[in-house]
Motif scaffolding. Structure first.
Motif, short mmCIF file in Angstrom:
data_model
loop_
_atom_site.label_atom_id
_atom_site.label_comp_id
_atom_site.label_asym_id
_atom_site.label_seq_id
_atom_site.Cartn_x
_atom_site.Cartn_y
_atom_site.Cartn_z
N PHE A 99 19.89 9.50 29.38
CA PHE A 99 19.25 10.81 29.28
C PHE A 99 19.94 11.67 28.23
CE2 PHE A 99 18.73 15.24 30.47
CZ PHE A 99 17.38 15.34 30.73
N TYR A 100 21.27 11.72 28.27
CA TYR A 100 22.00 12.54 27.30
C TYR A 100 21.91 11.97 25.90
CZ TYR A 100 24.04 16.25 30.07
OH TYR A 100 24.20 17.39 30.82
N GLY A 101 21.78 10.65 25.78
CA GLY A 101 21.55 10.08 24.46
C GLY A 101 20.26 10.59 23.85
N ASP A 102 19.23 10.71 24.67
CA ASP A 102 17.95 11.25 24.19
C ASP A 102 18.07 12.74 23.87
OD1 ASP A 102 16.70 8.79 24.44
OD2 ASP A 102 15.94 9.19 26.46
N VAL A 103 18.80 13.47 24.71
CA VAL A 103 19.01 14.91 24.45
C VAL A 103 19.71 15.10 23.10
CG1 VAL A 103 20.29 16.96 25.19
CG2 VAL A 103 19.01 15.61 26.87
N LEU A 104 20.74 14.30 22.85
CA LEU A 104 21.48 14.40 21.58
C LEU A 104 20.59 14.06 20.39
CD1 LEU A 104 24.16 14.64 20.00
CD2 LEU A 104 24.54 12.20 20.48
N LYS A 105 19.82 13.00 20.52
CA LYS A 105 18.99 12.55 19.40
C LYS A 105 17.94 13.58 19.02
CE LYS A 105 16.15 8.59 18.01
NZ LYS A 105 15.62 7.26 18.43
N HIS A 106 17.42 14.30 20.02
CA HIS A 106 16.29 15.19 19.78
C HIS A 106 16.68 16.68 19.74
CE1 HIS A 106 13.48 11.89 19.99
NE2 HIS A 106 14.00 11.50 21.14
N VAL A 107 17.97 16.98 19.56
CA VAL A 107 18.38 18.39 19.46
C VAL A 107 17.57 19.15 18.40
CG1 VAL A 107 20.27 19.93 18.76
CG2 VAL A 107 20.70 18.08 20.38
N PRO A 108 17.34 18.59 17.20
CA PRO A 108 16.57 19.34 16.19
C PRO A 108 15.16 19.69 16.64
CG PRO A 108 17.72 17.49 15.16
CD PRO A 108 17.83 17.30 16.65
N ASN A 109 14.64 18.98 17.64
CA ASN A 109 13.28 19.25 18.13
C ASN A 109 13.27 20.31 19.22
OD1 ASN A 109 12.24 17.27 16.39
ND2 ASN A 109 12.63 15.66 17.88
N TRP A 110 14.16 20.16 20.23
CA TRP A 110 14.07 21.06 21.38
C TRP A 110 14.82 22.38 21.20
CZ3 TRP A 110 18.61 22.45 23.59
CH2 TRP A 110 19.70 21.56 23.57
#
Length: 230
Positions: free
Chosen positions: A88-99
């Protein structure tokens, strides 16, 4: 019925967590307007003394920074396994520029400018620190556990661990030129250390428990509970 959306809850909490640490970070003292007062001088001296006592001050408190990952997601109503927290946190990190821009649009106005500016790099570094602290805590628990199911879950997440650590390393290496701070250097060192820890656990061989005669004789046994994957 209250519906808990993990992405909304975690990204909001981690944004606030990041902002709080930015506000509470030690600031350089500006002496351009005159000499320090005795109280200010004492505060600076105390801060430097603590830095000398702690060779790695940036490591201190990293687990406390990861309280959402270590204390919120693993409990009700989410009940995440450690492997799922990492994914989950890997996805959060990857998509920081989006969210992050979407979240910041929802914040109240700050005409006085009292709220620090939080950039994508700030949040990515914060989330990276959280992931490293979470992974370190998980590996420590696996090392302390005699039940092979904990190590098996860790080994089963090997590809995710490798991918997330690679994402963190790439981000930190990009920052090195613009921000050659001790914190970035320490985080890169921590990435390398945890890569070694992960590889060591991956190589660990399962030793059957002496109290299970069937396992010692090679008789098939019932598998442990499966890990819930997203």
């Amino acid at each position: 019925r209250l519906v808990w959306d993990e992405h909304t809850v975690v990204t909001l909490l981690e944004y606030c967590n990041c902002l709080w640490h930015m506000v509470c970070a030690p600031q350089e003292v500006d002496t351009s307007e005159g000499p320090l007062t005795s109280a200010e001088a004492t505060a600076v001296e105390d801060h430097h003394s603590r830095e000398e006592v702690a060779p790695q001050p940036h490591a201190e408190g990293s687990s406390e920074r990861a309280w959402v990952a270590l204390e919120v997601l693993v409990r009700r109503p989410f009940n995440y396994a450690h492997s799922n927290v990492l994914k989950f946190y890997g996805d959060v990190l990857k998509h920081v520029p989006n969210w992050l821009p979407d979240l910041q649009k929802l914040l109240p106005p700050d005409p006085a400018g009292s709220r620090p500016v939080v950039t994508v790099d700030d949040v990515r570094t914060h989330v990276s620190t959280v992931i490293l602290a979470m992974l370190d805590t998980w590996a420590t628990q696996v090392d302390a556990c005699t039940d092979d199911r904990a190590a098996s879950e860790f080994r089963g997440a090997s590809l995710c661990i490798e991918s997330v650590l690679g994402e963190i390393k790439s981000h930190l290496q990009d920052l090195q030129g613009a921000d050659p701070s001790a914190n970035v250097q320490w985080l890169l060192t921590e990435v390398k250390r945890l890569e070694g820890v992960s590889q060591r656990i991956q190589r660990r061989q399962h030793v059957p428990h002496s109290g299970n005669p069937g396992a010692a004789l090679g008789v098939p046994t019932m598998p442990g509970p499966s890990v819930r994957l997203l």
